[in-house]
Design an enzyme around this catalytic site. Structure first.
Site, PDB file in Angstrom:
ATOM      1  NE  ARG A   1      -0.774   5.388   6.057  1.00 18.63           N
ATOM      2  CZ  ARG A   1      -1.236   4.776   4.857  1.00 18.63           C
ATOM      3  NH1 ARG A   1      -2.244   5.623   4.468  1.00 18.63           N
ATOM      4  NH2 ARG A   1      -1.192   3.741   4.400  1.00 18.63           N
TER       5      ARG A   1
ATOM      6  CG  HIS B   1       3.529   1.006   3.161  1.00 22.94           C
ATOM      7  ND1 HIS B   1       2.827   0.663   4.101  1.00 22.94           N
ATOM      8  CD2 HIS B   1       2.439   1.500   2.064  1.00 22.94           C
ATOM      9  CE1 HIS B   1       1.483   0.828   4.158  1.00 22.94           C
ATOM     10  NE2 HIS B   1       1.296   1.111   2.959  1.00 22.94           N
TER      11      HIS B   1
ATOM     12  CD  GLN C   1       0.639  -2.143  -0.192  1.00 19.77           C
ATOM     13  OE1 GLN C   1      -0.210  -1.449   0.042  1.00 19.77           O
ATOM     14  NE2 GLN C   1       0.428  -3.003  -1.166  1.00 19.77           N
TER      15      GLN C   1
ATOM     16  CG  ASP D   1       2.944   4.233  -4.705  1.00 23.16           C
ATOM     17  OD1 ASP D   1       1.830   4.301  -4.757  1.00 23.16           O
ATOM     18  OD2 ASP D   1       3.772   4.581  -3.813  1.00 23.16           O
TER      19      ASP D   1
ATOM     20  CB  CYS E   1       0.928   0.024  -2.843  1.00 25.36           C
ATOM     21  SG  CYS E   1       1.147   1.642  -3.140  1.00 25.36           S
TER      22      CYS E   1
ATOM     23  NE  ARG F   1      -1.393  -3.140   3.663  1.00 25.37           N
ATOM     24  CZ  ARG F   1      -1.464  -1.986   3.858  1.00 25.37           C
ATOM     25  NH1 ARG F   1      -1.656  -1.135   2.903  1.00 25.37           N
ATOM     26  NH2 ARG F   1      -1.560  -1.399   4.801  1.00 25.37           N
TER      27      ARG F   1
HETATM   28  N1   CP Z   1      -1.960   0.942   0.016  1.00 24.98           N
HETATM   29  C1   CP Z   1      -2.162   1.664   1.260  1.00 24.98           C
HETATM   30  O1   CP Z   1      -1.402   1.635   2.234  1.00 24.98           O
HETATM   31  O2   CP Z   1      -3.427   2.381   1.054  1.00 24.98           O
HETATM   32  P1   CP Z   1      -4.073   3.440   2.104  1.00 24.98           P
HETATM   33  O3   CP Z   1      -3.341   4.725   2.144  1.00 24.98           O
HETATM   34  O4   CP Z   1      -5.525   3.517   1.653  1.00 24.98           O
HETATM   35  O5   CP Z   1      -3.908   2.871   3.463  1.00 24.98           O
HETATM   36  N1  NVA Z   2       3.866   6.236  -1.680  1.00 29.18           N
HETATM   37  C1  NVA Z   2       2.548   6.542  -1.339  1.00 29.18           C
HETATM   38  C2  NVA Z   2       1.996   5.257  -0.792  1.00 29.18           C
HETATM   39  C3  NVA Z   2       0.459   5.320  -0.414  1.00 29.18           C
HETATM   40  C4  NVA Z   2      -0.044   4.035   0.297  1.00 29.18           C
HETATM   41  C5  NVA Z   2       2.348   7.568  -0.371  1.00 29.18           C
HETATM   42  O1  NVA Z   2       3.019   7.567   0.738  1.00 29.18           O
HETATM   43  O2  NVA Z   2       1.513   8.484  -0.328  1.00 29.18           O
END
Ligand code: CP
Ligand code: NVA
Length: 323
Positions: free
Chosen positions: A118, A145, A148, A240, A280, A308
């Site tokens: 990530r 993502h 997701q 989101d 999400c 997930r």
């Molecule tokens: N939706 C998602 O990726 O959640 P986290 O940021 O908690 O991993």
């Molecule tokens: N768009 C959000 C998604 C989190 C899972 C972010 O990038 O923070």
């Protein structure tokens, strides 16, 4: 020279390995195949547990940002399948700061059989994948993502089946989650409508890629500024956060700009009667999504989160070549 040393010696660019970085990289058939496998693994899990097909495999989980779902679901997915996951926190590795991305990739490739990362910058993920001789999974970047989106598609198919022609409406920021959702909709033949404020559109290259996909699948993609127009006839309403990780300095400005993009009871009532509401997570309750909708009968936000686990088991099984 043993196998691992050989892998390290060969230029990673010459090696064929399966990464999972971008929904648009997979064909519609490959994605449906992953979804079918996810469903089968989910059934197997609830019918007494998964077979330990990942015994002897280890996954390094590199995080530059916080996470609940991605971290826990990947760790449990590895455990359920008999493998091992290592959590490497943002402070631990210093990806590209303490050590170059290319060096981190090559070092980790000698210890583990896969990397999930990530990151802030999508370019860093691409660099990591280029240098790693083991498969790399995108656990979220500033651009997309895909894990997701696969879990979201699983959730949608559980409710509506695999038929094409569903209408998915996304309301809010044209962000990483929206990019992957648009691509998986296009791949699976679902129409995708997005409503965002001017200046918060999806990345233009992501739109181009989606348009190319729709030429093959017949899905339609439409763009609005008015959320009420986007949700008309929708089977799925998705939203989101208005402020993604890394954009915290813009929070106050974004709260103002996005205030009319809230998914609330009135907006949900403008979609189809049996529409589902998706997010999400993490949600900023009573900002982009009101409590009554998040906790209402049409909400599937926790199924998404739980899926997930199953979707990522399918990804892991495929990239490790055990299913
Ligand atoms: N939706 C998602 O990726 O959640 P986290 O940021 O908690 O991993
Ligand atoms: N768009 C959000 C998604 C989190 C899972 C972010 O990038 O923070």
């Amino acid at each position: 020279m043993d196998v691992q040393e050989m892998q390290m010696a060969v230029s990673p660019k010459l090696m064929i390995k399966k990464d999972f970085l971008h929904i648009a990289d997979s064909s519609s058939e490959e994605l449906q195949d992953l979804l079918d496998l996810a469903m089968a693994l989910k059934k197997e899990y609830f019918n007494g547990g998964n077979a330990p097909v990942l015994k002897g495999k280890a996954l390094a989980m590199v995080f530059q940002k916080p996470s609940l779902r991605t971290r826990v679901s990947f760790e449990m997915a590895m455990q359920h399948l008999g493998g091992h996951a290592l959590y490497l926190s943002p402070a631990e590795i210093g990806l590209g700061e303490r050590e170059s991305i290319a060096d981190v990739a090559r070092v980790l490739s000698g210890y583990v059989q896969g990397i999930m990362a990530r990151v802030f910058s999508h370019e860093h993920l691409i660099e990591l994948a280029e240098w790693a001789s083991v498969p790399v999974i995108n656990g979220l970047s500033d651009y997309n993502h895909p894990c997701q989106a696969l879990a979201d598609a699983l959730t949608i198919q559980e409710r509506f089946g695999t038929a094409k022609g569903l209408n998915v409406a996304y309301v809010g920021d044209g962000n990483n989650v929206a990019v992957s959702l648009m691509h998986i909709c296009a791949k699976l033949g679902w129409n995708f409508a997005i409503a965002n404020p001017i200046g918060y559109e999806l990345a233009s290259d992501a739109i181009e890629a989606a348009k190319q996909i729709t030429c093959e699948t017949g899905a339609e993609i439409s763009f609005y500024n008015n959320p009420h127009e986007a949700v008309r006839g929708a089977d799925v309403i998705y939203t989101d956060t208005w402020t993604s990780m890394g954009q915290e300095e813009e929070t106050i400005q974004r709260e103002e700009i996005f205030s009319s993009y809230q998914v609330n009871r009135q907006l949900v009532n403008e979609a189809k009667r049996d529409a589902i509401v998706m997010h999400c997570l993490p949600a900023h309750r009573n900002h982009e999504l009101t409590d009554d909708v998040a906790d209402g009968l049409q909400s599937v936000i926790f199924s998404q989160a739980h899926n997930r686990l199953h979707a990522q088991k399918a990804i892991l099984a495929r990239i490790f070549g055990v299913a």
